[in-house]
Motif scaffolding. Structure first.
Motif, PDB file in Angstrom:
ATOM      1  N   LYS A 128       0.921  -1.242  -0.054  1.00 21.79           N
ATOM      2  CA  LYS A 128       0.040  -0.186  -0.001  1.00 21.79           C
ATOM      3  C   LYS A 128       0.774   1.285  -0.113  1.00 21.79           C
ATOM      4  O   LYS A 128       0.426   2.502   0.149  1.00 21.79           O
ATOM      5  CB  LYS A 128      -0.967   0.077   1.279  1.00 21.79           C
ATOM      6  N   GLY A 129       2.188   1.074  -0.022  1.00 23.08           N
ATOM      7  CA  GLY A 129       2.967   2.304   0.032  1.00 23.08           C
ATOM      8  C   GLY A 129       3.217   2.843  -1.436  1.00 23.08           C
ATOM      9  O   GLY A 129       4.397   3.715  -1.795  1.00 23.08           O
TER      10      GLY A 129
ATOM     11  N   LEU B 278      20.676   1.248  -8.072  1.00 18.36           N
ATOM     12  CA  LEU B 278      20.365   2.045  -6.868  1.00 18.36           C
ATOM     13  C   LEU B 278      20.130   0.950  -5.320  1.00 18.36           C
ATOM     14  O   LEU B 278      20.218  -0.316  -5.811  1.00 18.36           O
ATOM     15  CB  LEU B 278      18.736   2.482  -6.639  1.00 18.36           C
ATOM     16  N   PRO B 279      20.382   1.450  -4.308  1.00 21.57           N
ATOM     17  CA  PRO B 279      20.376   0.419  -3.253  1.00 21.57           C
ATOM     18  C   PRO B 279      19.248  -0.247  -3.099  1.00 21.57           C
ATOM     19  O   PRO B 279      18.261   0.211  -3.552  1.00 21.57           O
ATOM     20  CB  PRO B 279      20.739   1.174  -1.947  1.00 21.57           C
ATOM     21  N   ALA B 280      19.311  -1.571  -2.471  1.00 20.88           N
ATOM     22  CA  ALA B 280      18.146  -2.415  -1.963  1.00 20.88           C
ATOM     23  C   ALA B 280      17.338  -1.651  -1.083  1.00 20.88           C
ATOM     24  O   ALA B 280      17.850  -0.683  -0.356  1.00 20.88           O
ATOM     25  CB  ALA B 280      18.512  -3.677  -1.665  1.00 20.88           C
TER      26      ALA B 280
ATOM     27  N   THR C  88       8.538  -2.504  -1.984  1.00 21.29           N
ATOM     28  CA  THR C  88       9.332  -3.809  -2.121  1.00 21.29           C
ATOM     29  C   THR C  88      10.774  -3.522  -1.325  1.00 21.29           C
ATOM     30  O   THR C  88      11.177  -2.481  -1.344  1.00 21.29           O
ATOM     31  CB  THR C  88       9.532  -4.197  -3.633  1.00 21.29           C
ATOM     32  N   GLY C  89      11.298  -4.482  -1.008  1.00 24.26           N
ATOM     33  CA  GLY C  89      12.865  -4.445  -0.649  1.00 24.26           C
ATOM     34  C   GLY C  89      13.910  -4.671  -1.775  1.00 24.26           C
ATOM     35  O   GLY C  89      14.870  -4.477  -1.336  1.00 24.26           O
ATOM     36  N   ILE C  90      13.440  -5.175  -2.820  1.00 24.14           N
ATOM     37  CA  ILE C  90      14.478  -5.553  -3.799  1.00 24.14           C
ATOM     38  C   ILE C  90      15.017  -4.403  -4.345  1.00 24.14           C
ATOM     39  O   ILE C  90      14.580  -3.047  -4.584  1.00 24.14           O
ATOM     40  CB  ILE C  90      13.837  -6.511  -4.906  1.00 24.14           C
TER      41      ILE C  90
ATOM     42  N   GLY D  79      15.024   3.919   9.642  1.00 19.08           N
ATOM     43  CA  GLY D  79      13.927   2.988  10.393  1.00 19.08           C
ATOM     44  C   GLY D  79      14.248   1.293   9.674  1.00 19.08           C
ATOM     45  O   GLY D  79      15.515   1.048   9.581  1.00 19.08           O
ATOM     46  N   ASN D  80      13.264   1.030   8.968  1.00 11.90           N
ATOM     47  CA  ASN D  80      13.230  -0.174   8.352  1.00 11.90           C
ATOM     48  C   ASN D  80      13.592  -0.192   7.021  1.00 11.90           C
ATOM     49  O   ASN D  80      13.414  -0.996   6.286  1.00 11.90           O
ATOM     50  CB  ASN D  80      11.975  -0.914   8.943  1.00 11.90           C
TER      51      ASN D  80
END
Length: 661
Positions: A157-158, A349-351, A357-359, A390-391
């Motif tokens: 949802k982000g 780009l960095p993960a 997504t975190g990829i 943060g995360n």
């Protein structure tokens, strides 16, 4: 008294987040952002002739205030405020303020909406007086809230929000800042989300350009339209609909073409082909390159961008790394794009940057204008430049600037960037995976067995520090002494290494030189800061200061100019921008006010006088203080201010915080 950015942002977020309770952030954001929008346009445009936004009589924020506490408050907001605003300004989807499933029923809904209105009823939030020309405080606040709601909205949802840092990179690398732009210059985002990326590109243009966007989700397209208005882009065209199946911007039967196209489409969209005639696409997006696989929609969006660009157009698209190396149909598309010369660059780009997504992702830069003359693709591996937030990970100002410098100036930096020729790409069978071309791996830490067994420090390890010995050539002999051929020992006690370095004449001279070098920049910058006047543009100021600092430290030994730049940008974000916005709004004038605190029972307590600009009696480092009564305390945000008639009048004051440590 001008609103401080830091106080505005944090107080709005804190109040709204506390009020949200257990409500999903992705839903609650719609109500908060709409409330911010209504408050802003009411303060700014209600009753104003020829305003870009129409606020119908009876549909302003003040009319919402009259509904506080009423049993049918949600229904009345819908009928008296939301509906007239939508009709008068052709706004698309807006949230239902009478939705019991989201806001609760009965007294719960009444209390929640009443308290939400009260947050924006704060007298300090008078937006009609708090917008310096060229510096959109409220638009920035809107993005601040969107970022925080995106963080809290969960994995899927982000996606309505592209991180502002990534948007800035794209806006600065596509070339719009160097171009001669006008209202005839067109910028398009086929998956615009809440519009942040589109707006960042528009901000980079020398003159105001025309913005176009399409967004599939109806609620998010409504956010985008409001975002445009808050950023003084009321003429932007934002349409709702599925871009691939039903593109809204067309010239007759053909797709409309634009000068610039940017996008952050959903990664690997598995439903991209719904409603799309992939075999006989009427818009001819796939014919020259190939049809993307049914379950991987990344190239469908990229090819839509290519087709939507003019023959001299430039664009950029954020895609997952898989598009660089996946085979089969995607390999054919990639080969055809490379052979056409359309791909100008690839930026890794960095993960974990994106909220959906975190990829890791990459930016594919498209440039049709120089396609025929292109000799290769400029590649950047920026995956190692980020900070934890943060995360999630986040690009720092220094990371953004380094990417933009390397790309726009085509700088070849070891382990970071290089121009890769088409012949090398062809030898790799058109695989564009960045590690094939840029080795950013750290050198292996080799173990010296003889050193472990017989003692001594390998001379090769000491010689590897040549960049330090070139500045302090005699320091090495002061720290090390011979052991045996090829090995050295410490010449000082291990605990005394730092002291020996700092007390060495060459190092002391280096530090003194660096301090003198910094003082030159400080004195030059101090004159600019002292000359600030009401109506100045803080964003222009920090751009000028930071670019001057980067140039000042270019080529300095042992100093990374981007590290120095980051220190300035951190200080700007934490302290300095508030001072500059105060001066931009009020000039060098001491506005005194009372701090009134309210306890949990609603009882007010007077905490004394406060002032944000204080005269400094000496030349010591400056920092903001707040005078309360007859003592000085740290500045505290979130307290209610009561302005008074006791002000500094025409007295000139020096702003605290501008040169602080």
């Amino acid at each position: 008294m001008a609103i401080k950015k830091s106080e505005l942002y944090s107080s709005l977020w804190r109040s709204c987040d506390e009020l949200r309770g257990g409500m999903d952030a992705s839903q609650y954001k719609d109500y908060v952002l709409v409330m911010l929008f209504i408050k802003y346009i009411s303060d700014k445009y209600a009753g104003a002739p020829y305003a870009p936004v129409t606020v119908p009589a009876g549909a302003s924020f003040n009319d919402m205030v009259l509904l506080k506490g009423k049993s049918d408050i949600g229904d009345q907001i819908n009928k008296k405020v939301i509906a007239p605003l939508k009709a008068a300004n052709k706004l698309s989807e807006m949230p239902d303020f009478n939705d019991a499933n989201k806001l609760g029923s009965g007294k719960e809904m009444v209390d929640r909406l009443t308290n939400l209105i009260a947050i924006f009823e704060n007298k300090d939030l008078d937006f009609s007086k708090n917008r310096a020309e060229g510096d959109d405080i409220l638009g920035d606040a809107y993005e601040y809230l969107m970022r925080h709601f995106a963080v809290d909205s969960g994995k899927s949802k982000g996606q309505f929000y592209t991180p502002a840092e990534v948007s800035r990179v794209i806006a600065q690398i596509i070339g719009i800042r160097e171009a001669d732009t006008s209202s005839n210059t067109t910028v398009y985002d086929p998956t615009c989300g809440s519009g942040s990326l589109l707006l960042k590109v528009g901000d980079e243009a020398k003159a105001k350009v025309t913005l176009y966007g399409q967004e599939k989700d109806s609620a998010t397209s409504g956010l985008a339209r409001m975002n445009m208005i808050l950023h003084d882009q009321a003429t932007a065209l934002i349409y709702q609909g599925n871009t691939l199946a039903d593109p809204k911007f067309k010239d007759g039967d053909n797709l409309k073409t634009f000068d610039y196209v940017v996008a952050n489409p959903p990664f690997s969209d598995k439903r991209w082909s719904n409603g799309v005639d992939t075999l006989n696409d009427p818009h001819q997006r796939f014919q020259a390159f190939g049809t993307p696989p049914e379950k991987q929609g990344d190239y469908a969006y990229l090819l839509h961008i290519v087709r939507s660009l003019k023959s001299t157009g430039k664009g950029a698209c954020i895609l997952p790394h898989g598009v660089l190396f996946r085979g089969n149909a995607e390999a054919d598309i990639r080969r055809n794009l490379v052979r056409k010369g359309y791909i100008k660059g690839i930026i890794g780009l960095p993960a974990n940057l994106f909220y959906g997504t975190g990829i890791p992702a990459c930016i594919i830069v498209i440039d049709k204008e120089e396609a025929q003359a292109r000799k290769g693709i400029f590649m950047i591996d920026a995956s190692a430049g980020y900070m934890k937030d943060g995360n999630k990970n986040r690009l720092r100002s220094m990371d953004i600037h380094k990417i933009v410098d390397a790309f726009t100036k085509q700088l070849e930096i070891p382990k970071y960037s290089r121009l890769v020729g088409f012949d090398e790409i062809e030898r790799n069978e058109f695989n564009l995976n960045l590690p094939r071309y840029i080795d950013n791996s750290e050198a292996e830490d080799l173990q010296d067995i003889a050193g472990h067994l017989q003692g001594g420090i390998p001379a090769a390890d000491i010689d590897a520090l040549q960049r330090y010995w070139s500045v302090c050539p005699n320091l090495k002999s002061a720290l090390f002494k011979p052991n045996r051929p090829g090995y050295l020992d410490l010449a000082v006690d291990k605990a005394a290494i730092k002291t020996a370095i700092y007390q060495h004449d060459e190092f002391s001279a280096f530090i003194a030189g660096m301090n003198a070098h910094f003082d030159v920049w400080c004195k030059r910058s101090e004159e600019k800061l002292k000359d600030l006047q009401a109506g100045c543009h803080p964003k222009d100021l920090i751009a000028e200061l930071s670019e001057d600092l980067l140039a000042h430290y270019a080529g300095q030994p042992l100093i990374d100019k981007y590290d120095v730049y980051q220190h300035l940008m951190n200080y700007w974000a934490e302290t300095m921008q508030d001072d500059c916005y105060l001066i931009a709004a009020d000039g060098w004038k001491a506005e005194t006010y009372r701090i009134i605190e309210t306890d949990k029972k609603g009882k007010e307590k007077d905490k004394g006088w406060a002032c944000d600009l204080l005269q400094v009696p000496d030349r010591r480092p400056l920092f903001r203080r707040r005078t309360t009564g007859d003592r000085t305390t740290a500045s505290r945000a979130g307290k209610r201010r009561r302005p008074t008639g006791r002000t500094g009048g025409g007295t000139r004051w020096r702003g605290r915080g501008l040169f602080g440590s």
